[in-house]
Design a protein around this motif. Structure first.
Motif, short mmCIF file in Angstrom:
data_model
loop_
_atom_site.label_atom_id
_atom_site.label_comp_id
_atom_site.label_asym_id
_atom_site.label_seq_id
_atom_site.Cartn_x
_atom_site.Cartn_y
_atom_site.Cartn_z
N UNK A 200 -9.11 11.40 -1.18
CA UNK A 200 -8.63 11.74 -2.64
C UNK A 200 -9.68 12.62 -3.34
N UNK A 201 -9.20 13.63 -3.85
CA UNK A 201 -10.29 14.69 -4.65
C UNK A 201 -10.81 14.04 -6.03
N UNK A 202 -12.16 13.58 -5.98
CA UNK A 202 -12.88 13.52 -7.13
C UNK A 202 -13.75 14.70 -7.69
N UNK A 203 -14.18 14.50 -8.74
CA UNK A 203 -14.78 15.75 -9.35
C UNK A 203 -16.34 15.77 -8.81
N UNK A 204 -16.53 14.45 -8.20
CA UNK A 204 -18.07 14.66 -7.76
C UNK A 204 -18.28 14.34 -6.03
N UNK A 205 -17.04 13.90 -5.66
CA UNK A 205 -17.07 13.68 -3.98
C UNK A 205 -15.64 13.35 -3.70
N UNK A 206 -15.38 13.96 -2.45
CA UNK A 206 -14.16 13.79 -1.94
C UNK A 206 -13.83 12.89 -0.76
N UNK A 207 -14.94 11.87 -0.63
CA UNK A 207 -15.06 11.00 0.33
C UNK A 207 -14.82 9.70 -0.26
N UNK A 208 -14.20 8.73 0.59
CA UNK A 208 -13.92 7.26 0.01
C UNK A 208 -14.51 6.38 1.14
N UNK A 209 -14.84 5.18 0.67
CA UNK A 209 -15.27 4.04 1.65
C UNK A 209 -14.11 3.34 2.20
N UNK A 210 -14.12 2.90 3.31
CA UNK A 210 -13.11 2.19 3.91
C UNK A 210 -13.70 0.91 4.36
N UNK A 211 -13.27 -0.39 3.99
CA UNK A 211 -13.65 -1.66 4.13
C UNK A 211 -12.74 -2.70 4.79
N UNK A 212 -12.92 -3.53 5.63
CA UNK A 212 -12.36 -4.77 5.87
C UNK A 212 -12.78 -5.95 5.15
N UNK A 213 -12.17 -6.55 4.40
CA UNK A 213 -12.93 -7.73 3.62
C UNK A 213 -12.01 -8.96 3.89
N UNK A 214 -12.59 -10.25 3.91
CA UNK A 214 -12.09 -11.63 4.16
C UNK A 214 -12.81 -12.31 3.20
N UNK A 215 -12.14 -13.28 2.44
CA UNK A 215 -12.96 -14.45 1.92
C UNK A 215 -11.79 -15.62 1.64
N UNK A 216 -12.31 -16.63 1.41
CA UNK A 216 -11.56 -17.96 1.32
C UNK A 216 -11.39 -18.68 -0.27
N UNK A 217 -10.42 -19.47 -0.39
CA UNK A 217 -10.50 -20.48 -1.63
C UNK A 217 -11.54 -21.17 -1.67
N UNK A 218 -12.01 -21.74 -2.61
CA UNK A 218 -12.95 -22.73 -2.67
C UNK A 218 -12.58 -23.97 -2.07
#
Length: 163
Positions: A24-42
């Motif tokens: 996605x074009x941004x004024x300062x950088x066209x790059x994006x980070x791609x992550x996988x994330x996992x978390x759980x309820x307390x």
């Protein structure tokens, strides 16, 4: 490989094509980070069921849209959240996860007061989380298939090809 930009097509060299996603074009950088994330309820309680599960999905999508994140895959299971998303480089990984957890926890506690009986102490999510960035060792397609596999497994589909 051609990656779509909001202004014009962008050609990516073969060396970086495995790590690139919707740019996605941004004024300062066209790059994006791609992550996988996992978390759980307390306490890893099984609170993400029924209406709470559906509302959590809606909230994650709303938060992502509001901050310019792109939700690639999302699975909300009874005892954890597993998502795959891209975001602009102006956000740190901890800021992205913090936003998703904080806003969703506040909204769920307000909309579903019965959750407080299971999750005492005023916290909804565990403090920690697992995050992995996507790159050459773990391609995006493998993570997408992994998340889809677990979603399909809940519905009764026993096997899905990962490779």
């Amino acid at each position: 490989m051609v990656v779509l930009c909001c202004l014009k097509p962008l050609t990516v060299s073969p060396l970086t094509s495995a790590t690139m996603v919707n740019v996605v074009g941004l004024s300062f950088s066209p790059l994006r980070r791609l992550i996988e994330a996992v978390w759980a309820p307390k306490y890893r309680k099984w609170v993400l069921l029924g209406a709470i599960r559906e509302r959590a999905k809606e909230l994650f999508c709303e938060i992502a849209a509001h901050h310019g994140f792109e939700m690639e895959e999302l699975e909300v299971d009874k005892d954890h959240v597993h998502l795959f998303l891209s975001f602009p480089p102006r956000y740190s990984i901890s800021a992205v996860v913090g936003l998703l957890k904080a806003v969703s926890a506040k909204e769920i506690r307000e909309e579903f007061p019965e959750v407080r009986k299971q999750l005492w102490g005023g916290e909804f999510w565990e403090d920690g989380y697992f995050v992995r960035t996507v790159g050459d060792k773990v391609p995006a397609d493998v993570i997408r298939k992994y998340i889809r596999f677990h979603e399909a497994k809940k519905r009764g589909v026993e096997q899905l090809d990962l490779f």
